[in-house]
Design a protein around this motif. Structure first.
Motif, PDB file in Angstrom:
ATOM      1  N   GLU A 128      42.104  70.980  94.379  1.00 24.96           N
ATOM      2  CA  GLU A 128      43.327  71.427  95.020  1.00 24.96           C
ATOM      3  C   GLU A 128      43.562  72.899  94.743  1.00 24.96           C
ATOM      4  OE1 GLU A 128      46.891  69.241  94.721  1.00 24.96           O
ATOM      5  OE2 GLU A 128      45.971  67.402  95.462  1.00 24.96           O
ATOM      6  N   VAL A 129      44.348  73.490  95.619  1.00 17.79           N
ATOM      7  CA  VAL A 129      44.750  74.888  95.502  1.00 17.79           C
ATOM      8  C   VAL A 129      46.272  74.916  95.470  1.00 17.79           C
ATOM      9  CG1 VAL A 129      44.711  77.130  96.646  1.00 17.79           C
ATOM     10  CG2 VAL A 129      42.725  75.634  96.808  1.00 17.79           C
ATOM     11  N   ARG A 130      46.823  75.716  94.582  1.00 16.41           N
ATOM     12  CA  ARG A 130      48.270  75.931  94.540  1.00 16.41           C
ATOM     13  C   ARG A 130      48.483  77.434  94.664  1.00 16.41           C
ATOM     14  NH1 ARG A 130      50.410  73.118  90.031  1.00 16.41           N
ATOM     15  NH2 ARG A 130      50.532  71.387  91.466  1.00 16.41           N
ATOM     16  N   VAL A 131      49.285  77.832  95.660  1.00 17.93           N
ATOM     17  CA  VAL A 131      49.487  79.242  95.958  1.00 17.93           C
ATOM     18  C   VAL A 131      50.974  79.545  96.035  1.00 17.93           C
ATOM     19  CG1 VAL A 131      49.083  81.046  97.673  1.00 17.93           C
ATOM     20  CG2 VAL A 131      47.337  79.346  97.248  1.00 17.93           C
ATOM     21  N   LEU A 132      51.356  80.635  95.423  1.00 19.53           N
ATOM     22  CA  LEU A 132      52.714  81.155  95.523  1.00 19.53           C
ATOM     23  C   LEU A 132      52.651  82.401  96.390  1.00 19.53           C
ATOM     24  CD1 LEU A 132      55.691  81.129  94.555  1.00 19.53           C
ATOM     25  CD2 LEU A 132      54.944  82.544  92.626  1.00 19.53           C
ATOM     26  N   CYS A 133      53.431  82.431  97.468  1.00 18.11           N
ATOM     27  CA  CYS A 133      53.392  83.581  98.366  1.00 18.11           C
ATOM     28  C   CYS A 133      54.766  83.816  98.992  1.00 18.11           C
ATOM     29  CB  CYS A 133      52.330  83.395  99.446  1.00 18.11           C
ATOM     30  SG  CYS A 133      52.486  81.889 100.390  1.00 18.11           S
ATOM     31  N   ILE A 134      54.893  84.965  99.627  1.00 18.57           N
ATOM     32  CA  ILE A 134      56.123  85.364 100.299  1.00 18.57           C
ATOM     33  C   ILE A 134      55.802  85.575 101.769  1.00 18.57           C
ATOM     34  CG2 ILE A 134      57.923  87.115 100.446  1.00 18.57           C
ATOM     35  CD1 ILE A 134      57.335  87.774  97.491  1.00 18.57           C
ATOM     36  N   ILE A 135      56.651  85.004 102.647  1.00 17.19           N
ATOM     37  CA  ILE A 135      56.476  85.192 104.088  1.00 17.19           C
ATOM     38  C   ILE A 135      57.807  85.586 104.710  1.00 17.19           C
ATOM     39  CG2 ILE A 135      54.575  83.546 104.279  1.00 17.19           C
ATOM     40  CD1 ILE A 135      56.726  81.691 105.667  1.00 17.19           C
ATOM     41  N   PRO A 136      57.797  86.289 105.846  1.00 16.35           N
ATOM     42  CA  PRO A 136      59.044  86.591 106.553  1.00 16.35           C
ATOM     43  C   PRO A 136      59.691  85.299 107.057  1.00 16.35           C
ATOM     44  CG  PRO A 136      57.265  88.007 107.317  1.00 16.35           C
ATOM     45  CD  PRO A 136      56.642  86.952 106.453  1.00 16.35           C
ATOM     46  N   ARG A 137      61.015  85.217 106.964  1.00 12.00           N
ATOM     47  CA  ARG A 137      61.737  84.014 107.397  1.00 12.00           C
ATOM     48  C   ARG A 137      61.508  83.708 108.871  1.00 12.00           C
ATOM     49  NH1 ARG A 137      67.668  83.309 106.001  1.00 12.00           N
ATOM     50  NH2 ARG A 137      67.105  81.202 106.563  1.00 12.00           N
ATOM     51  N   CYS A 138      61.343  84.746 109.687  1.00 15.00           N
ATOM     52  CA  CYS A 138      61.168  84.521 111.124  1.00 15.00           C
ATOM     53  C   CYS A 138      59.883  83.768 111.441  1.00 15.00           C
ATOM     54  CB  CYS A 138      61.219  85.844 111.889  1.00 15.00           C
ATOM     55  SG  CYS A 138      59.923  86.997 111.420  1.00 15.00           S
ATOM     56  N   ASP A 139      58.968  83.663 110.488  1.00 17.73           N
ATOM     57  CA  ASP A 139      57.708  82.970 110.696  1.00 17.73           C
ATOM     58  C   ASP A 139      57.691  81.562 110.104  1.00 17.73           C
ATOM     59  OD1 ASP A 139      56.277  84.974 112.129  1.00 17.73           O
ATOM     60  OD2 ASP A 139      56.139  86.112 110.264  1.00 17.73           O
ATOM     61  N   GLU A 140      58.842  81.056 109.676  1.00 15.99           N
ATOM     62  CA  GLU A 140      58.888  79.726 109.068  1.00 15.99           C
ATOM     63  C   GLU A 140      58.459  78.635 110.034  1.00 15.99           C
ATOM     64  OE1 GLU A 140      62.679  78.965 107.337  1.00 15.99           O
ATOM     65  OE2 GLU A 140      62.495  80.604 105.902  1.00 15.99           O
ATOM     66  N   ASP A 141      58.930  78.702 111.276  1.00 16.21           N
ATOM     67  CA  ASP A 141      58.552  77.671 112.256  1.00 16.21           C
ATOM     68  C   ASP A 141      57.047  77.675 112.504  1.00 16.21           C
ATOM     69  OD1 ASP A 141      61.172  76.863 112.469  1.00 16.21           O
ATOM     70  OD2 ASP A 141      61.577  78.078 114.262  1.00 16.21           O
ATOM     71  N   SER A 142      56.475  78.866 112.624  1.00 14.27           N
ATOM     72  CA  SER A 142      55.025  78.960 112.830  1.00 14.27           C
ATOM     73  C   SER A 142      54.272  78.449 111.611  1.00 14.27           C
ATOM     74  CB  SER A 142      54.624  80.409 113.103  1.00 14.27           C
ATOM     75  OG  SER A 142      55.226  80.875 114.275  1.00 14.27           O
ATOM     76  N   LEU A 143      54.808  78.707 110.427  1.00 12.53           N
ATOM     77  CA  LEU A 143      54.180  78.207 109.210  1.00 12.53           C
ATOM     78  C   LEU A 143      54.232  76.689 109.180  1.00 12.53           C
ATOM     79  CD1 LEU A 143      52.866  78.812 106.471  1.00 12.53           C
ATOM     80  CD2 LEU A 143      55.161  78.803 105.495  1.00 12.53           C
ATOM     81  N   THR A 144      55.362  76.118 109.599  1.00 11.98           N
ATOM     82  CA  THR A 144      55.488  74.664 109.657  1.00 11.98           C
ATOM     83  C   THR A 144      54.459  74.073 110.620  1.00 11.98           C
ATOM     84  OG1 THR A 144      57.841  74.811 109.146  1.00 11.98           O
ATOM     85  CG2 THR A 144      57.073  72.760 110.146  1.00 11.98           C
ATOM     86  N   GLU A 145      54.276  74.714 111.763  1.00 12.52           N
ATOM     87  CA  GLU A 145      53.272  74.250 112.727  1.00 12.52           C
ATOM     88  C   GLU A 145      51.864  74.345 112.143  1.00 12.52           C
ATOM     89  OE1 GLU A 145      53.695  76.299 116.444  1.00 12.52           O
ATOM     90  OE2 GLU A 145      55.858  75.906 116.500  1.00 12.52           O
ATOM     91  N   THR A 146      51.575  75.442 111.454  1.00  9.77           N
ATOM     92  CA  THR A 146      50.262  75.604 110.832  1.00  9.77           C
ATOM     93  C   THR A 146      50.041  74.518 109.780  1.00  9.77           C
ATOM     94  OG1 THR A 146      50.323  77.992 111.193  1.00  9.77           O
ATOM     95  CG2 THR A 146      48.783  77.198 109.524  1.00  9.77           C
ATOM     96  N   ALA A 147      51.071  74.252 108.989  1.00 10.20           N
ATOM     97  CA  ALA A 147      50.957  73.210 107.962  1.00 10.20           C
ATOM     98  C   ALA A 147      50.721  71.845 108.598  1.00 10.20           C
ATOM     99  CB  ALA A 147      52.214  73.186 107.102  1.00 10.20           C
ATOM    100  N   ARG A 148      51.423  71.534 109.683  1.00  7.51           N
ATOM    101  CA  ARG A 148      51.227  70.243 110.363  1.00  7.51           C
ATOM    102  C   ARG A 148      49.805  70.144 110.927  1.00  7.51           C
ATOM    103  NH1 ARG A 148      56.854  70.300 113.282  1.00  7.51           N
ATOM    104  NH2 ARG A 148      58.102  69.372 111.627  1.00  7.51           N
ATOM    105  N   ARG A 149      49.331  71.246 111.492  1.00  6.28           N
ATOM    106  CA  ARG A 149      48.003  71.239 112.087  1.00  6.28           C
ATOM    107  C   ARG A 149      46.924  70.943 111.049  1.00  6.28           C
ATOM    108  NH1 ARG A 149      45.032  75.406 112.505  1.00  6.28           N
ATOM    109  NH2 ARG A 149      46.711  76.928 112.513  1.00  6.28           N
ATOM    110  N   ILE A 150      47.132  71.418 109.837  1.00  9.78           N
ATOM    111  CA  ILE A 150      46.156  71.137 108.775  1.00  9.78           C
ATOM    112  C   ILE A 150      46.654  69.996 107.882  1.00  9.78           C
ATOM    113  CG2 ILE A 150      45.113  73.426 108.817  1.00  9.78           C
ATOM    114  CD1 ILE A 150      46.755  74.172 106.361  1.00  9.78           C
ATOM    115  N   LYS A 151      47.468  69.117 108.498  1.00  7.79           N
ATOM    116  CA  LYS A 151      48.003  67.929 107.829  1.00  7.79           C
ATOM    117  C   LYS A 151      48.858  68.304 106.629  1.00  7.79           C
ATOM    118  CE  LYS A 151      44.386  64.923 109.461  1.00  7.79           C
ATOM    119  NZ  LYS A 151      43.369  65.736 110.054  1.00  7.79           N
TER     120      LYS A 151
END
Length: 151
Positions: free
Chosen positions: A57-80
């Motif tokens: 497993e990999v555990r990562v701490l990172c910072i992303i712009p809030r406006c990209d949260e929906d896209s991040l959620t989609e990316t997470a769903r796509r990779i389960k």
């Protein structure tokens, strides 16, 4: 194998903890980079049950712009993946904003920048050096900083 993302919301950025397998992790890394976020810390570990190996497993701490949260959620769903939200205190929000301000400022600089030109507390710069986000050198008694060169 599963992926898990945890948000800590702030005014302009979200602090994200990603936990999951390394199989499609490169897609998440590319998303974070393209979104203008940064990876603060990455840990890789193995999960065992007794003497039996289950998975890496990999555990990562990172910072992303809030406006990209929906896209991040989609990316997470796509990779389960899975997304959870957490609250952040004011101190954490201020730290995220400060880190991103320093990161953005140094990203526009091609060379080393003196500490007094950055205009933030030296303690924050020291923490960013420890997180391996920045490189530091002392020149003529003045600390200079630049974004870390990826190894």
């Amino acid at each position: 194998m599963y992926y898990r993302l945890i948000y800590i919301e702030c005014n302009m950025y979200s602090l994200v903890v990603f936990t999951g397998g390394p199989h499609n992790f490169h897609e998440l890394e590319e998303f974070i980079e393209d979104a203008g976020g940064i990876i603060i810390q990455r840990d890789t570990f193995s999960v065992h049950r007794g003497q039996y190996f289950l998975r890496n497993e990999v555990r990562v701490l990172c910072i992303i712009p809030r406006c990209d949260e929906d896209s991040l959620t989609e990316t997470a769903r796509r990779i389960k993946g899975e997304v959870e939200g957490l609250d952040a205190d004011d101190e954490t929000r201020e730290m995220i904003e400060s880190i991103m301000d320093v990161y953005d400022q140094l990203a526009g600089e091609a060379s080393w920048t003196a500490e007094d030109e950055i205009g933030v507390d030296g303690g924050l710069l020291h923490e960013m050096v420890e997180m391996e986000l920045l490189d530091v050198r002392s020149r003529n008694g003045v600390n200079e900083y630049r974004l870390s060169v990826q190894k």
